[in-house]
Each structure stands twice: as C-alpha cells, then as structure tokens.
Design a protein around this motif. Structure first.
Motif: not given
Length: 120
Positions: A114-119, A85-91, A9-11
């Motif tokens: 599963t998509q992980v978005t850090v923003s 961290e934003p750099e952790d954003t990935a599938v 998810g988005l965090v």
C-alpha cells in the motif's frame, strides 16, 4: 493464504496514518507479523515486527513515531504512523511468517503493498 493491506494514502508532514493487514485462508499458526517498506530506487527494509506474544521491534528510523500492534483473534497486524516525514514515503508491505494447513511448514507471505506518500 492471503495478506491484504489497507490504510495507505497521502498525508502532510507531521500527520498520521494507520495501516491494517489481515491474513486469511487455511492458516494453522502465525509466528511473526511485520511491516516492511520500499522507496523508489531502494531495497525493501524492515519497519517493525511483532511476535505472537506481542513482543515488538522497530528499526531506528521509526522508533518513537510508529507503533505496531496485533490482534491474534483476527489474524491482523496494524501500524500506527505518527509524525510522518517525507522520507517515510514508500510502498508498505505486510509480512506474515506462518504455517498453513496444507503442509504445516512456516514460510513468509506478503501482501500486495500500500502506497504511503508524505508531502505538503
């Protein structure tokens, strides 16, 4: 044999997420289970891996922030991600090295991701 992930998810930066993955099907035995990730334009990379006895290893970029765990009775593996961290954003992909009752040969199986978005 199927591996199914959940929990992405988005965090916001500094937040936490917990990923889950369950293996199902005609499973004879599971050796290692792990998590990999792939960011846009980059190759898939190992995040963390855990053996059937609970020995774990982490890539340097997640040490101290992520924790992998496993429930052998449920054929499941989890990834607790803290201080994201934003750099952790990935599938994020679940991996299981296992043998099925079909041929008893160990091979790698993958979840769908599963998509992980850090923003912010």
């Amino acid at each position: 044999v199927q591996l199914v992930e959940s929990g992405g998810g988005l965090v916001q930066p500094g937040g936490s997420l917990r990923l889950s993955c369950a293996a199902s099907g005609s499973i004879f035995s599971i050796n290692t289970m792990g998590w990999y990730r792939q960011a846009p334009g980059k190759e898939r990379e190992l995040v963390a891996i855990i053996t059937s006895r609970g020995t774990s290893n982490y890539s340097d970029f997640v040490k101290g922030r992520f924790t992998i765990s496993r429930d052998n009775a449920k054929n499941a593996v989890y990834l607790q991600m803290d201080k994201l961290e934003p750099e952790d954003t990935a599938v994020y992909y679940c991996n299981g090295n296992l043998a099925s009752y079909d041929d008893y040969v160990r091979r790698d199986y993958w979840g769908q991701g599963t998509q992980v978005t850090v923003s912010a």
